[in-house]
Write a protein that holds these residues in place. Structure first.
Motif, PDB file in Angstrom:
ATOM      1  N   LYS A 116       0.272 -15.432 -16.829  1.00  0.00           N
ATOM      2  CA  LYS A 116       2.072 -15.263 -16.916  1.00  0.00           C
ATOM      3  C   LYS A 116       2.344 -16.621 -17.064  1.00  0.00           C
ATOM      4  O   LYS A 116       3.760 -16.967 -18.030  1.00  0.00           O
ATOM      5  CB  LYS A 116       2.491 -14.177 -16.337  1.00  0.00           C
ATOM      6  N   LYS A 117       2.472 -17.360 -15.643  1.00  0.00           N
ATOM      7  CA  LYS A 117       3.543 -18.235 -15.750  1.00  0.00           C
ATOM      8  C   LYS A 117       3.109 -19.409 -16.620  1.00  0.00           C
ATOM      9  O   LYS A 117       3.869 -20.316 -16.789  1.00  0.00           O
ATOM     10  CB  LYS A 117       3.311 -19.051 -14.365  1.00  0.00           C
ATOM     11  N   ASP A 154      -5.308 -11.813  -9.400  1.00  0.00           N
ATOM     12  CA  ASP A 154      -4.630 -12.884  -7.866  1.00  0.00           C
ATOM     13  C   ASP A 154      -3.232 -12.492  -8.363  1.00  0.00           C
ATOM     14  O   ASP A 154      -1.898 -12.574  -8.346  1.00  0.00           O
ATOM     15  CB  ASP A 154      -5.092 -13.756  -7.892  1.00  0.00           C
ATOM     16  N   GLU A 155      -2.811 -13.240  -9.806  1.00  0.00           N
ATOM     17  CA  GLU A 155      -1.327 -13.430 -10.173  1.00  0.00           C
ATOM     18  C   GLU A 155      -0.923 -12.130 -10.128  1.00  0.00           C
ATOM     19  O   GLU A 155       0.970 -11.856  -9.917  1.00  0.00           O
ATOM     20  CB  GLU A 155      -1.217 -14.150 -11.550  1.00  0.00           C
ATOM     21  N   THR A 158      -0.299 -10.974  -6.072  1.00  0.00           N
ATOM     22  CA  THR A 158       0.423 -12.026  -5.481  1.00  0.00           C
ATOM     23  C   THR A 158       1.376 -12.296  -6.191  1.00  0.00           C
ATOM     24  O   THR A 158       2.748 -11.841  -4.972  1.00  0.00           O
ATOM     25  CB  THR A 158      -0.661 -12.992  -4.691  1.00  0.00           C
ATOM     26  N   GLU A 159       1.893 -12.379  -7.115  1.00  0.00           N
ATOM     27  CA  GLU A 159       3.011 -13.099  -7.556  1.00  0.00           C
ATOM     28  C   GLU A 159       3.137 -12.330  -7.938  1.00  0.00           C
ATOM     29  O   GLU A 159       5.060 -12.265  -9.004  1.00  0.00           O
ATOM     30  CB  GLU A 159       2.946 -14.168  -8.380  1.00  0.00           C
ATOM     31  N   LEU A 160       3.652 -11.294  -9.314  1.00  0.00           N
ATOM     32  CA  LEU A 160       4.198 -10.155 -10.055  1.00  0.00           C
ATOM     33  C   LEU A 160       4.244  -8.743  -9.303  1.00  0.00           C
ATOM     34  O   LEU A 160       4.496  -8.014 -10.146  1.00  0.00           O
ATOM     35  CB  LEU A 160       3.354  -9.571 -11.305  1.00  0.00           C
ATOM     36  N   ASN A 161       3.461  -8.489  -7.959  1.00  0.00           N
ATOM     37  CA  ASN A 161       3.405  -7.262  -7.409  1.00  0.00           C
ATOM     38  C   ASN A 161       3.031  -6.050  -7.964  1.00  0.00           C
ATOM     39  O   ASN A 161       3.191  -4.546  -7.605  1.00  0.00           O
ATOM     40  CB  ASN A 161       4.627  -7.244  -6.622  1.00  0.00           C
TER      41      ASN A 161
END
Length: 359
Positions: A116-117, A154-155, A158-161
């Motif tokens: 996504k990022k 992992d994204e 950890t980053e998008l919950n």
């Protein structure tokens, strides 16, 4: 009395040439018929199909865009009420999740196609407030999410919950068209190849920078189309590489092009899971890639089927090394078939569908 088969529907925006389209149609076509009744629903048109779906029940909604196909998709689901729906690509995933709010018994599995990022960086895909609200609702309605690589998983966690319990990593399979080939090479002039969309994210410019510093003869083939084509051709002119570089649009002859190439070069700044790189290894053609987010580091085994470079200088060093000492093509092929052969990946999809259905 338990059902004899799980009724599963795969949904795609289209069957045009693309990694998601190839993987999803291949998996749908190869689910075992003993346990599954499988249908592929395509929002787009049959005339656009780039992949063989013979033997698979396919329904074309004949709509130009996902948003235009929502009424027909809703009607199909309302009439057929499958047990499990498997979707791919975020805009379609969201649309299906919202549709399935009306059908709480139907299970939904979404497959993520991108990190996504990176998508936000290169495509400006930041959602509006309303879009973010819809996405959150859709995520709650989704029963499981398939990620192509561990980096992608992992994204999400950890980053998008996204709850870890919802996330499963299933890599892409090698299709039947890509098998160990004879790899007929020309030792005098090395042949390099890159396959993929012509976009800034794919890093063609830094590959050309590397090749411009190479002192030995070579030919470089770029297969693909995209909005970055003019920028790439301009850079080729600036580096005086016109005589060495050739372009080919999408073709179904990619296996043959890979077979006659000495090395596959990947310049990407990020990947979901690089199908073309995987397919090159399957044929026995070694790869050099930049070490970037995505599934590249799950495919490339250093010194076995290729090399991962940290920067352009290191990339050039590996290129010179493989020019002088090519890797064994059978070992290159074996390294990926061990992990990504079709039957193994399809079985992982089957297991996940059964698990989600039984919850």
């Amino acid at each position: 009395m338990p059902k004899s088969k799980i009724d599963v529907v795969f949904v795609l925006p289209s069957l045009v040439a693309g990694g998601a389209e190839r993987v999803m149609s291949l998996v749908a076509k190869n689910l075992n018929t003993k346990d599954f009744k499988t249908t592929l629903v395509v929002i787009g048109y049959e005339r656009e199909k780039a992949y063989n779906v013979d033997g698979l029940h396919v329904i074309y909604l004949n709509q130009p865009r996902v948003v235009k196909g929502i009424p027909k998709l809703y009607k199909f689901i309302s009439k057929n009420k499958p047990d499990v729906v498997v979707s791919c690509m975020s805009h379609l995933n969201t649309a299906l999740a919202l549709i399935l709010l009306r059908f709480p018994k139907i299970k939904l599995i979404n497959r993520e196609a991108n990190i996504k990022k990176v998508t936000a960086l290169y495509y400006g895909s930041q959602k509006s407030f309303f879009g973010n609200v819809l996405k959150k609702i859709a995520d709650k309605r989704t029963n499981a999410i398939i990620c192509q690589s561990q980096d992608m998983a992992d994204e999400l966690i950890t980053e998008l919950n996204v709850p870890k319990s919802k996330v499963t990593v299933i890599n892409n399979p090698i299709s039947d068209a890509f098998k160990l080939a004879s790899n007929k090479k020309n030792d005098e002039i090395k042949k390099y190849i890159t396959v993929g969309r012509l976009h800034e994210e794919k890093g063609h410019l830094r590959l050309l920078n590397v090749l411009s510093k190479l002192e030995t003869p070579f030919k470089y083939l770029i297969i693909g189309t995209g909005e970055w084509e003019d920028n790439i051709k301009k850079h080729i002119t600036e580096l005086d590489l016109e005589a060495q570089v050739e372009f080919v649009e999408y073709t179904d002859q990619i296996p043959q092009y890979l077979e006659y190439s000495d090395l596959f070069l990947q310049g990407s700044y990020a990947e979901g899971f690089p199908n073309a790189l995987l397919e090159s290894c399957a044929i026995g053609t070694a790869v050099i890639a930049f070490n970037a987010p995505g599934g590249t580091n799950e495919i490339v085994e250093h010194g076995v089927n290729g090399y991962l470079a940290k920067n352009e200088k290191e990339f050039l060093e590996y290129l010179k090394k493989l020019n002088e000492n090519p890797l064994d093509s059978k070992k290159v092929s074996d390294s990926v078939f061990t992990k990504f052969k079709k039957d193994k990946i399809v079985k992982q999809f089957e297991d996940l569908i059964k698990q989600v259905f039984q919850k």
